[in-house]
Design a protein around this motif. Structure first.
Motif, PDB file in Angstrom:
ATOM      1  N   ASN A  84       0.875  -1.176   0.000  1.00 39.56           N
ATOM      2  CA  ASN A  84       0.000   0.000   0.000  1.00 39.56           C
ATOM      3  C   ASN A  84       0.916   1.232   0.000  1.00 39.56           C
ATOM      4  OD1 ASN A  84       0.824   0.382   2.646  1.00 39.56           O
ATOM      5  ND2 ASN A  84      -1.007  -0.555   3.523  1.00 39.56           N
ATOM      6  N   SER A 136      -1.851  -0.675  -3.805  1.00 37.49           N
ATOM      7  CA  SER A 136      -3.274  -0.493  -3.497  1.00 37.49           C
ATOM      8  C   SER A 136      -3.446   0.816  -2.742  1.00 37.49           C
ATOM      9  CB  SER A 136      -3.801  -1.684  -2.703  1.00 37.49           C
ATOM     10  OG  SER A 136      -3.181  -1.749  -1.446  1.00 37.49           O
ATOM     11  N   GLY A 187      -6.509   2.054  -1.175  1.00 34.89           N
ATOM     12  CA  GLY A 187      -7.773   2.149  -0.442  1.00 34.89           C
ATOM     13  C   GLY A 187      -8.915   2.558  -1.352  1.00 34.89           C
ATOM     14  N   GLY A 231      -6.522  -5.553   1.903  1.00 36.43           N
ATOM     15  CA  GLY A 231      -5.300  -5.878   1.166  1.00 36.43           C
ATOM     16  C   GLY A 231      -5.184  -7.380   0.946  1.00 36.43           C
TER      17      GLY A 231
HETATM   18  P1  ATP Z   1      -5.265  -3.893   4.934  1.00 42.24           P
HETATM   19  O1  ATP Z   1      -3.882  -3.614   5.515  1.00 42.24           O
HETATM   20  O2  ATP Z   1      -6.404  -3.322   5.735  1.00 42.24           O
HETATM   21  O3  ATP Z   1      -5.487  -5.315   4.576  1.00 42.24           O
HETATM   22  P2  ATP Z   1      -4.185  -2.504   2.628  1.00 42.24           P
HETATM   23  O4  ATP Z   1      -3.700  -1.181   3.174  1.00 42.24           O
HETATM   24  O5  ATP Z   1      -3.182  -3.533   2.313  1.00 42.24           O
HETATM   25  O6  ATP Z   1      -5.345  -3.088   3.553  1.00 42.24           O
HETATM   26  P3  ATP Z   1      -5.902  -1.007   0.839  1.00 42.24           P
HETATM   27  O7  ATP Z   1      -5.164  -0.254  -0.195  1.00 42.24           O
HETATM   28  O8  ATP Z   1      -6.457  -0.228   1.998  1.00 42.24           O
HETATM   29  O9  ATP Z   1      -5.019  -2.260   1.293  1.00 42.24           O
HETATM   30  O10 ATP Z   1      -7.161  -1.750   0.178  1.00 42.24           O
HETATM   31  C1  ATP Z   1      -7.031  -2.743  -0.802  1.00 42.24           C
HETATM   32  C2  ATP Z   1      -8.180  -2.623  -1.796  1.00 42.24           C
HETATM   33  O11 ATP Z   1      -9.435  -2.789  -1.100  1.00 42.24           O
HETATM   34  C3  ATP Z   1      -8.280  -1.265  -2.497  1.00 42.24           C
HETATM   35  O12 ATP Z   1      -7.433  -1.210  -3.627  1.00 42.24           O
HETATM   36  C4  ATP Z   1      -9.772  -1.243  -2.841  1.00 42.24           C
HETATM   37  O13 ATP Z   1     -10.057  -2.085  -3.944  1.00 42.24           O
HETATM   38  C5  ATP Z   1     -10.405  -1.879  -1.608  1.00 42.24           C
HETATM   39  N1  ATP Z   1     -10.698  -0.859  -0.591  1.00 42.24           N
HETATM   40  C6  ATP Z   1     -10.037  -0.619   0.559  1.00 42.24           C
HETATM   41  N2  ATP Z   1     -10.591   0.421   1.237  1.00 42.24           N
HETATM   42  C7  ATP Z   1     -11.629   0.843   0.491  1.00 42.24           C
HETATM   43  C8  ATP Z   1     -12.627   1.881   0.631  1.00 42.24           C
HETATM   44  N3  ATP Z   1     -12.639   2.709   1.685  1.00 42.24           N
HETATM   45  N4  ATP Z   1     -13.554   2.012  -0.343  1.00 42.24           N
HETATM   46  C9  ATP Z   1     -13.552   1.181  -1.413  1.00 42.24           C
HETATM   47  N5  ATP Z   1     -12.656   0.182  -1.608  1.00 42.24           N
HETATM   48  C10 ATP Z   1     -11.711   0.025  -0.676  1.00 42.24           C
END
Ligand code: ATP
Length: 321
Positions: free
Chosen positions: A186, A224, A226, A255
């Motif tokens: 991320n 990614s 969010g 994620g």
């Molecule tokens: P985590 O550590 O919580 O598992 P991360 O930080 O690795 O998550 P994010 O980039 O937050 O990953 O989220 C991964 C994907 O999930 C995003 O690319 C999107 O498709 C979806 N997603 C996450 N948060 C949202 C949101 N607020 N609204 C819509 N889609 C979201």
């Protein structure tokens, strides 16, 4: 079949409390205990979307047995290496209108014999799989280059690896001769990796950052973002992926759900657009559920059709529709 690796799984315990009182007794009225750890979230999402999956890693003691029983109850195939020490608990106290206080045990310390047992089992499992995912932190006793070692074993068996880790184990995997096929940092993890800030709105700078020498030899980098979707490099091609605004219930594990989508679509040899649409859809579907690492398969198609993948002309901020 996709092989998922969870080296330090946990029983994820959730205690909902109206108010967390300090220095006294708290008595939650309900408790949930689930088989957790990032790799098991990936596993569950793949299974819920009906793609064959086998979970592996290291478990021990009664808590390890609980994890295996939960996977059995969900009909998920698994093959864990067993150790004498207990698998860990991870406690999340949900309190005071949206606050989350966590108590995360370090878990067991893996010795050299247990490590060798796991690698021997891993080599066997590689034979029957299409690709491998590796997620989360490493338990004590394993050196940061442990994922790099597993990736080299996978490469010897002709299998590609999707790696979702951070810190020293990710750095070691990127420095090794055999690279992971795909990483999914991320924004924060990418900034940590490069040692510089990341601005998701600066597409020209993002392209430079994804071709940084540290990352240049990695075929797929899915950053990614969010609610803002993702920015991606596959070999020489960049993609800007946007998603609809949705009602988020619990974003934890998004994620992991994204990695599940990437693994499923890549194992099915889908084209880049379909791979990225699948990954964004599984991420979004996870945010719409209260349970971590959970998706409603019936909602896949309507959300898949709302994800937009645009190519980005190299060296420019221009996005082609
Ligand atoms: P985590 O550590 O919580 O598992 P991360 O930080 O690795 O998550 P994010 O980039 O937050 O990953 O989220 C991964 C994907 O999930 C995003 O690319 C999107 O498709 C979806 N997603 C996450 N948060 C949202 C949101 N607020 N609204 C819509 N889609 C979201």
């Amino acid at each position: 079949m996709i092989l998922t690796v969870t080296m330090n799984p946990s029983i994820d315990i959730s205690y909902p409390l109206a108010h967390l009182a300090i220095d006294t007794t708290n008595r939650p009225k309900t408790t949930t205990k689930t088989a957790g750890g990032k790799g098991l979230n990936v596993t569950r999402v793949i299974h819920l979307l009906k793609h064959p999956v086998v979970a592996t890693g290291i478990v021990g003691g009664n808590f390890g047995r609980f994890i295996e029983e939960q996977l059995d109850a969900d009909g998920i195939a698994h093959h864990f290496t067993h150790i004498d020490q207990e698998t860990r608990n991870s406690i999340a106290i949900l309190h005071d209108g949206g606050q989350q206080t966590e108590v995360l045990e370090a878990g067991p310390t893996i010795n050299a014999a247990e490590q060798a047992d796991f690698i021997a089992a891993f080599d066997q499992l590689l034979v029957g799989c299409d690709l491998v995912t590796m997620s989360g932190s490493l338990p004590q006793g394993l050196t940061p280059d442990f994922y790099a070692t597993l990736i080299a074993h996978a490469a010897n068996a002709g299998k590609k690896v999707l790696l979702d880790s951070s810190g020293a184990s990710l750095q070691a995997a990127l420095q090794a001769d055999v690279k992971p096929w795909l990483i999914k940092p991320n924004e924060t993890e990418l900034a940590g990796l490069l040692g510089e800030p990341v601005d998701k709105t600066d597409l020209v700078r993002l392209q430079k950052q994804l071709t940084h020498p540290v990352l240049a030899a990695v075929e797929w980098i899915v950053v990614s973002l969010g609610k803002d979707g993702a920015f991606v490099r596959h070999q020489e091609q960049f993609y800007h992926v946007t998603i609809p605004t949705i009602q988020v219930v619990n974003p934890v594990g998004s994620g992991d759900a994204t990695l599940a989508g990437l693994a499923m679509a890549l194992a099915a040899h889908q084209d880049d657009t379909a791979v990225l649409k699948t990954a964004m859809t599984t991420g979004m579907l996870n945010t719409m559920q209260a349970r971590t690492g959970w998706v409603d398969a019936a909602q896949f198609d309507p959300y898949f059709s709302q994800v937009h993948v645009a190519t980005v002309k190299r060296g420019s901020a221009y996005v082609n529709d």
